[in-house]
Design a protein around this motif. Structure first.
Motif, PDB file in Angstrom:
ATOM      1  N   ALA A   1       0.858  -1.185   0.000  1.00  0.00           N
ATOM      2  CA  ALA A   1       0.000   0.000   0.000  1.00  0.00           C
ATOM      3  C   ALA A   1       0.894   1.234   0.000  1.00  0.00           C
ATOM      4  N   LEU A   2       0.796   2.059  -1.039  1.00  0.00           N
ATOM      5  CA  LEU A   2       1.586   3.288  -1.116  1.00  0.00           C
ATOM      6  C   LEU A   2       0.660   4.478  -0.900  1.00  0.00           C
ATOM      7  N   VAL A   3       0.784   5.085   0.272  1.00  0.00           N
ATOM      8  CA  VAL A   3      -0.114   6.168   0.692  1.00  0.00           C
ATOM      9  C   VAL A   3       0.674   7.476   0.632  1.00  0.00           C
ATOM     10  N   ILE A   4       0.358   8.324  -0.336  1.00  0.00           N
ATOM     11  CA  ILE A   4       1.187   9.495  -0.618  1.00  0.00           C
ATOM     12  C   ILE A   4       0.402  10.787  -0.380  1.00  0.00           C
ATOM     13  N   ALA A   5       0.986  11.717   0.352  1.00  0.00           N
ATOM     14  CA  ALA A   5       0.385  13.041   0.589  1.00  0.00           C
ATOM     15  C   ALA A   5      -1.076  12.929   1.013  1.00  0.00           C
ATOM     16  N   ALA A   6      -1.347  12.039   1.937  1.00  0.00           N
ATOM     17  CA  ALA A   6      -2.732  11.805   2.364  1.00  0.00           C
ATOM     18  C   ALA A   6      -2.908  12.208   3.831  1.00  0.00           C
ATOM     19  N   ALA A   7      -4.086  11.917   4.368  1.00  0.00           N
ATOM     20  CA  ALA A   7      -4.388  12.196   5.768  1.00  0.00           C
ATOM     21  C   ALA A   7      -5.350  11.129   6.252  1.00  0.00           C
ATOM     22  N   PRO A   8      -5.350  10.839   7.548  1.00  0.00           N
ATOM     23  CA  PRO A   8      -6.259   9.795   8.054  1.00  0.00           C
ATOM     24  C   PRO A   8      -7.713  10.200   7.879  1.00  0.00           C
ATOM     25  N   LYS A   9      -7.980  11.500   7.968  1.00  0.00           N
ATOM     26  CA  LYS A   9      -9.305  12.054   7.682  1.00  0.00           C
ATOM     27  C   LYS A   9      -9.149  13.559   7.585  1.00  0.00           C
ATOM     28  N   LEU A  10     -10.167  14.228   7.041  1.00  0.00           N
ATOM     29  CA  LEU A  10     -10.052  15.664   6.874  1.00  0.00           C
ATOM     30  C   LEU A  10     -10.206  16.395   8.204  1.00  0.00           C
ATOM     31  N   SER A  11      -9.488  17.495   8.342  1.00  0.00           N
ATOM     32  CA  SER A  11      -9.634  18.351   9.516  1.00  0.00           C
ATOM     33  C   SER A  11     -10.700  19.410   9.223  1.00  0.00           C
ATOM     34  N   ALA A  12     -11.094  20.142  10.239  1.00  0.00           N
ATOM     35  CA  ALA A  12     -12.086  21.212  10.062  1.00  0.00           C
ATOM     36  C   ALA A  12     -11.617  22.202   8.997  1.00  0.00           C
ATOM     37  N   GLN A  13     -10.312  22.492   8.985  1.00  0.00           N
ATOM     38  CA  GLN A  13      -9.797  23.441   7.988  1.00  0.00           C
ATOM     39  C   GLN A  13      -9.979  22.892   6.575  1.00  0.00           C
ATOM     40  N   ASN A  14      -9.682  21.595   6.383  1.00  0.00           N
ATOM     41  CA  ASN A  14      -9.872  20.971   5.067  1.00  0.00           C
ATOM     42  C   ASN A  14     -11.342  21.049   4.647  1.00  0.00           C
ATOM     43  N   ILE A  15     -12.234  20.713   5.582  1.00  0.00           N
ATOM     44  CA  ILE A  15     -13.667  20.713   5.278  1.00  0.00           C
ATOM     45  C   ILE A  15     -14.124  22.141   4.962  1.00  0.00           C
ATOM     46  N   ALA A  16     -13.547  23.100   5.673  1.00  0.00           N
ATOM     47  CA  ALA A  16     -13.909  24.510   5.453  1.00  0.00           C
ATOM     48  C   ALA A  16     -13.591  24.925   4.016  1.00  0.00           C
ATOM     49  N   PHE A  17     -12.415  24.543   3.526  1.00  0.00           N
ATOM     50  CA  PHE A  17     -12.074  24.881   2.135  1.00  0.00           C
ATOM     51  C   PHE A  17     -13.053  24.209   1.171  1.00  0.00           C
ATOM     52  N   ASN A  18     -13.419  22.960   1.448  1.00  0.00           N
ATOM     53  CA  ASN A  18     -14.387  22.272   0.587  1.00  0.00           C
ATOM     54  C   ASN A  18     -15.739  22.969   0.622  1.00  0.00           C
ATOM     55  N   GLU A  19     -16.091  23.505   1.783  1.00  0.00           N
ATOM     56  CA  GLU A  19     -17.384  24.179   1.903  1.00  0.00           C
ATOM     57  C   GLU A  19     -17.398  25.455   1.054  1.00  0.00           C
ATOM     58  N   VAL A  20     -16.298  26.195   1.047  1.00  0.00           N
ATOM     59  CA  VAL A  20     -16.216  27.392   0.193  1.00  0.00           C
ATOM     60  C   VAL A  20     -16.400  26.984  -1.266  1.00  0.00           C
ATOM     61  N   ALA A  21     -15.755  25.864  -1.647  1.00  0.00           N
ATOM     62  CA  ALA A  21     -15.867  25.384  -3.029  1.00  0.00           C
ATOM     63  C   ALA A  21     -17.325  25.056  -3.362  1.00  0.00           C
ATOM     64  N   ARG A  22     -17.983  24.352  -2.444  1.00  0.00           N
ATOM     65  CA  ARG A  22     -19.379  23.965  -2.708  1.00  0.00           C
ATOM     66  C   ARG A  22     -20.300  25.180  -2.778  1.00  0.00           C
ATOM     67  N   GLN A  23     -20.105  26.107  -1.844  1.00  0.00           N
ATOM     68  CA  GLN A  23     -20.957  27.300  -1.846  1.00  0.00           C
ATOM     69  C   GLN A  23     -20.757  28.109  -3.122  1.00  0.00           C
ATOM     70  N   SER A  24     -19.510  28.133  -3.636  1.00  0.00           N
ATOM     71  CA  SER A  24     -19.245  28.856  -4.883  1.00  0.00           C
ATOM     72  C   SER A  24     -20.084  28.273  -6.005  1.00  0.00           C
ATOM     73  N   ILE A  25     -20.134  26.953  -6.074  1.00  0.00           N
ATOM     74  CA  ILE A  25     -20.880  26.286  -7.150  1.00  0.00           C
ATOM     75  C   ILE A  25     -22.386  26.459  -6.941  1.00  0.00           C
ATOM     76  N   MET A  26     -22.823  26.216  -5.711  1.00  0.00           N
ATOM     77  CA  MET A  26     -24.271  26.195  -5.475  1.00  0.00           C
ATOM     78  C   MET A  26     -24.894  27.589  -5.547  1.00  0.00           C
ATOM     79  N   SER A  27     -24.071  28.623  -5.350  1.00  0.00           N
ATOM     80  CA  SER A  27     -24.639  29.976  -5.406  1.00  0.00           C
ATOM     81  C   SER A  27     -24.551  30.576  -6.813  1.00  0.00           C
ATOM     82  N   ASP A  28     -23.979  29.813  -7.756  1.00  0.00           N
ATOM     83  CA  ASP A  28     -23.971  30.288  -9.140  1.00  0.00           C
ATOM     84  C   ASP A  28     -25.407  30.263  -9.668  1.00  0.00           C
ATOM     85  N   PRO A  29     -25.899  31.377 -10.230  1.00  0.00           N
ATOM     86  CA  PRO A  29     -27.299  31.399 -10.705  1.00  0.00           C
ATOM     87  C   PRO A  29     -27.582  30.333 -11.768  1.00  0.00           C
ATOM     88  N   ASP A  30     -26.538  29.844 -12.429  1.00  0.00           N
ATOM     89  CA  ASP A  30     -26.746  28.801 -13.439  1.00  0.00           C
ATOM     90  C   ASP A  30     -26.768  27.394 -12.854  1.00  0.00           C
TER      91      ASP A  30
END
Lengths: 397, 196
Positions: A178-207
């Motif tokens: 098993a070669l596990v590269i640049a990974a994490a055991p699970k996402l931290s709040a900071q990681n999830i926060a960045f993902n949330e900004v990404a999702r909100q950007s998409i979901m708030s697009d009028p299209d």
């Protein structure tokens, strides 16, 4: 004809695999039928012992190496071409390399942009949330189809590394390394926060139209662009950005190179880093489905291999039988070396064989995709031992 | 095969779990894997050495032991080895504590600073001793805390460490009657097998 490097896998062609057996997902929902888009490089040996599975990250797909178009000189090779090919770390003289577009993707495998047979329209937001575990279950079925009982190695970076961990936990007898590269055991709040900004950007697009933009013949391109821009920042390091956008000595080493040589005193694109990010985001948004982006950020957020093991990663690895190689990069702040060391600590606690390298690199999280010399040497050395174990191809150079 | 490795090998159980701190190019662990089928783990900070371990198929973790072994569980290894590195650590006493916490038994080897040639060198020349196995100048030596066999014995007494076995060898890693008669005077390298 364009010149293809001798150590390239050359011109490749993806294959579509259709699966009729329903796949029950972690959420409890069921995907009745699905397709997986797959590329393979190299040749499977007689006892099917030389197969390695390459797992892609957030925006990757099945096209990990080689080229499609023998005529187009501008075509870039697959996303991990520096690692896959004759004489490269995942040496196609010795290994049969399998790479697929994961379920929920937008590069040919069944996903939100695929036709829903029940409605005759694209699934859109009706496509179920798939988790890393679901992906690995679908990959195991692909292995069955290809006649591969046990992978010589399962390999991946970032979200790909999370799939590797899940393989070692869910199918302990089906991989040797098993070669596990640049990974994490699970996402931290900071990681999830960045993902949330990404999702909100998409979901708030009028299209966006609640994810049913296909029905409206529109596309939330602006939202995907913003999502990718914020994501892209997290893939780079401060040092790399200073270097990349700091060619002008007068600006010091802060990476503040100007686009037009002077400030606009307006809200125009003054600095080169601005136009770079806009360009990156814009070109990404043209080739990636918004619903897939939403889905995969959720896959990342939900990844937690410890849920069935009292929150203890070492317990999750208790039954693993493979050897592990864990690699991190010094300037990676998305999944920092600290996060990889957590994986190593859990493996040590579970008394599993593990090697760990912390590679000095300025390229941030993206370093795992790049031919950083020490990283390539280490992969070469490790995979060369793996090739020895599966019996090297006697005809290979 | 080096005589000191032979001695270390004789103290290790087949199939046991062995942690080698500062494992270098993985020579010892690769050998023990082959002869005793141990389950190995090496710790190393030198990049070239780490690469050599990978080439040998020896499991190696890039980690600085001067920062302790907080990621290792109590009693998780049958044997913890520290070969020719004790004197180069910031706090040798603390790493000995860590070794005894992580390992059921520990093996340590170090150059004996009280070897008669060193004493002679200092007494006649009045300068810091140099020899084939301590080839450094005082200002560029990685060896921060040289000690003698008598010093290490004293540390064991203070910390209530059980010395299971002790051997001294010369530069060729052989032992002799003279060395056994007065180890702290004639011994070049000391090899200790200890437990709590």
């Amino acid at each position: 004809m364009k010149a293809i490097p001798a150590n390239s896998v050359g011109i490749v062609k993806p294959q579509l695999f259709h699966f009729d057996e329903p796949l029950t997902l972690r959420s409890g929902r069921v995907i009745e039928k699905y397709d997986l888009m797959v590329e393979t490089y190299g040749t499977l040996n007689a006892d099917a012992s030389n197969a390695i599975l390459v797992c892609h990250a957030l925006s990757g797909d099945h096209h990990a190496a080689g080229y499609y178009d023998p005529e187009n000189p501008k075509e870039k090779p697959g996303w991990w071409d520096c690692c896959i090919g004759p004489g490269k770390p995942f040496d196609t003289n010795h290994f049969f390399v399998v790479s697929l577009n994961n379920l929920g993707g937008c590069a040919g495998s069944t996903g939100p942009s695929s036709m829903n047979p029940d409605t005759g329209k694209p699934f859109g937001p009706d496509f179920p949330i798939v988790t890393v575990r679901d992906w690995v279950n679908s990959q195991a079925r692909l292995a069955d189809r290809l006649g591969i009982q046990q992978w010589a190695a399962v390999i991946g970076g970032s979200l790909g590394g999370m799939q590797v961990m899940r393989w070692a936990i869910s199918y302990p007898d089906r991989l040797r390394h098993a070669l596990v590269i640049a990974a994490a055991p699970k996402l931290s709040a900071q990681n999830i926060a960045f993902n949330e900004v990404a999702r909100q950007s998409i979901m708030s697009d009028p299209d966006f139209h609640e994810g049913r933009y296909y029905d409206f013949n529109t596309y939330p391109g602006k939202g995907v662009m913003l999502a990718r821009m914020v994501g892209h920042i997290t893939y780079l390091s401060d040092a790399l950005m200073r270097d990349k956008f700091g060619k002008d000595a007068r600006a010091g080493n802060f990476g503040r190179d100007l686009r037009a040589g002077k400030l606009s005193f307006g809200f125009d694109t003054d600095f080169q880093v601005q136009s770079y990010l806009q360009y990156k985001g814009e070109s990404f948004s043209r080739n990636f489905d918004a619903n897939t982006y939403l889905l995969v950020t959720k896959t990342l957020d939900y990844f937690d291999p410890t849920v069935d093991y009292d929150g203890e990663l070492s317990k999750a690895f208790a039954n693993s039988q493979c050897k592990f190689l864990v690699i991190s990069f010094s300037s990676d702040w998305r999944f920092s070396p600290e996060r990889s060391r957590e994986i190593v600590e859990a493996l040590l606690k579970a008394e599993k064989p593990v090697s760990y390298l912390e590679i000095e690199a300025d390229e941030g999280h993206d370093a795992f995709l790049l031919p950083v010399p020490r990283y390539m040497q280490a992969l070469n050395a490790y995979m060369s031992r793996v090739a020895d174990e599966c019996g090297r191809n006697p005809n290979a150079g | 095969m080096r005589a000191d490795l032979k001695i270390i090998e004789s103290w290790i159980e087949p199939g046991s779990r062995v942690l080698d701190l500062g494992c270098g190019d993985g020579l010892l662990l690769a050998h023990l894997k082959e002869t005793l089928h141990i389950r190995e783990c090496g710790l190393e900070i030198d990049q070239e050495h780490i690469q050599q371990c990978l080439e040998k198929g020896v499991s190696v973790i890039e980690q600085d032991m001067d920062k302790g072994l907080p990621n290792f569980q109590d009693n998780s290894f049958d044997t913890v080895v520290l070969a020719q590195t004790l004197q180069a650590l910031h706090r040798p006493d603390l790493i000995v504590d860590e070794m005894l916490r992580v390992g059921k038994r520990c093996i340590l080897t170090f150059p004996n600073f009280a070897y008669w040639r060193h004493r002679f060198y200092l007494m006649t020349g009045g300068r810091m001793p140099k020899s084939p196995h301590i080839p450094y100048e005082w200002y560029d030596t990685p060896n921060l805390h040289h000690c003698t066999i008598a010093d290490f014995d004293e540390l064991c007494r203070q910390k209530n460490i059980t010395v299971l076995d002790r051997t001294v060898v010369d530069d060729a890693r052989r032992t002799s009657m003279l060395m056994n008669l007065n180890p702290n005077f004639f011994g070049v390298n000391a090899i200790y097998h200890i437990s709590r």
